[in-house]
Enzyme design. Structure first.
Site, mmCIF file in Angstrom:
data_model
loop_
_atom_site.group_PDB
_atom_site.id
_atom_site.type_symbol
_atom_site.label_atom_id
_atom_site.label_comp_id
_atom_site.label_asym_id
_atom_site.label_seq_id
_atom_site.Cartn_x
_atom_site.Cartn_y
_atom_site.Cartn_z
ATOM 1 N N GLU A 32 -6.025 -11.070 -0.764
ATOM 2 C CA GLU A 32 -6.784 -10.932 0.489
ATOM 3 C C GLU A 32 -8.279 -10.913 0.186
ATOM 4 O OE1 GLU A 32 -5.326 -7.577 2.803
ATOM 5 O OE2 GLU A 32 -3.258 -7.967 2.190
ATOM 6 N N GLU A 34 0.781 -1.243 0.000
ATOM 7 C CA GLU A 34 0.000 0.000 0.000
ATOM 8 C C GLU A 34 0.815 1.297 0.000
ATOM 9 O OE1 GLU A 34 -2.560 -0.352 3.402
ATOM 10 O OE2 GLU A 34 -3.578 -2.115 2.625
#
Ligand code: XIL
Length: 386
Positions: free
Chosen positions: A273, A167
């Site tokens: 995820e 991220e």
């Protein structure tokens, strides 16, 4: 230390036995008829699951029977994050990660190192010297090298896939203004990959991982970054699309476009995820963990007893179905699809973004049973290209 070796000693059959004693005989019999998810997707992509800290601590958790039967890859939900491993400069909490690795390796599951460098769940001490001042760029890079060395020495032989950076790119394509970025500069991600490629074993697969990877700005920036790394001769092997998706967002067309955009740079795509938020979020789409928790109310927590109406389960199954149809159609680019959790009972979506509600996210329910979505996903494996 005992727990560290327990999984080597316990055979998968015995672990399954532990699980069976916690369900009824009838369920246990039916259990044998349930096809294995990873076997169904053999030749398309790996199917992964994720172990929470609580599950790693509890060897009798019935989720182990699911993990062994359905998943040929495993991710650690929290235990390998920097803040869990070293909450203070000289505190070393490696036991859970060690147990996770022993367990997965004993079961021949392709293991994921999640995550080397992330702005979240990283303690402040990482960025500071003993006097409490910010480190210099060189000192922070040296600290990152130390962490990569520790991971490589402990688990370099067992872990295949590494989320090197998590991220660091925003939805508009700009670099996230994290502490790493402030101290190191805009080349933080590049430097992290330099460190990983020097220190991790040559066969380690190095991934960049992020959420909302269908946002055009983030997608284009990730593609540009991969091309830039490759032009510089810097290794990057995969792009992780987290896949914390909603019932009506993103559109499967956009999911397919992102997979193709990443795949066409020559790297493999990993859905890292995957979960679906059945209950939804009023005001935002992503999985930005910095978001402030929303209070639980009867409106945003409609099924507190843990059972959703059949029509909702069907809607959920259909959404999983269309997503997997998209993944199967683009399987040439995809190496792995990992679910973020094992069952709804312990999914992080029970706490994010609304703290303490009863959500529905995965293919197995709170009684460890496959849901309609499980069977819908299974069907999509049959649509493979010959
Ligand atoms: C989440 C865990 O599931 C939670 O238990 C924890 O409290 C916060 O982090 N993106 C990631 C994951 O890369 O590491 C996050 O995991 C979910 C969002």
């Amino acid at each position: 230390m005992l727990r560290k070796h327990i999984y080597k000693a316990i055979s998968p059959a015995l672990l399954a036995g532990i699980a069976i004693t916690t369900t009824s005989c009838e369920e246990a019999e039916n259990e044998a008829d349930v096809p294995s998810l990873h076997e169904a997707f053999e030749g398309l992509f790996l199917i992964g699951g994720t172990l929470s800290d609580r599950m790693i601590l509890d060897t009798s958790d019935p989720g182990y029977a699911i993990a062994e039967k359905h998943f040929n890859s495993l991710s650690p939900e929290n235990c390998m994050k920097w803040g869990r491993m070293n909450p203070e400069p000289n505190v070393e909490n490696y036991e859970l990660a060690e147990t996770f690795v022993r367990y997965g390796a004993a079961n021949d599951q392709a293991l994921v190192g999640h995550t080397l460098f992330w702005h979240s769940q990283t303690p402040d001490w990482v960025y500071k010297d003993e006097a409490g001042n910010d480190l210099s760029r060189e000192a922070l890079l040296a600290r990152m090298r130390e962490r990569a060395t520790l991971m490589a020495e402990r688990w370099g032989d067992e872990i295949v896939y590494w989320d090197v950076v998590n991220e660091s790119i925003m939805g508009d394509g700009s670099w996230r203004k994290s502490k790493y970025q402030q101290i190191i500069g805009d080349d933080f991600t590049e430097q992290a990959f330099r460190i990983a490629s020097e220190i991790l074993p040559p066969n380690a697969q190095l991934l960049y991982n992020d959420y909302s990877m269908t946002d055009a700005g983030r997608r284009d920036a990730v593609v540009a970054m991969v091309k830039d790394f490759k032009a510089k001769g810097l290794r990057i092997d995969g792009i992780g699309m987290q896949g914390h998706w909603l019932m009506d967002f993103p559109d499967t067309k956009d999911i397919a476009e992102s997979i193709q955009a990443f795949g066409s740079t020559g790297v493999k795509v990993h859905i890292t995820e995957l979960d679906l938020d059945l209950l939804g979020r009023a005001s935002f789409f992503g999985a930005d963990v910095d978001i402030r928790a929303i209070q639980v109310t009867p409106e945003n927590n409609p099924y507190p007893d843990g059972v959703a109406p059949p029509a909702e389960e069907e809607r959920f199954a259909n959404r999983y179905g269309e997503i997997f149809e998209t993944l199967v159609a683009n399987a040439d680019h995809i190496e792995r699809v990992t679910f973020w959790g094992i069952t709804d009972k312990t999914s992080w979506l029970n706490h994010f973004p609304v703290r303490g509600r009863t959500n529905f996210a995965l293919l197995f329910d709170r009684q460890y049973q496959p849901k309609p979505a499980f069977y819908r996903v299974l069907e999509t494996a049959k649509n493979r290209k010959e």
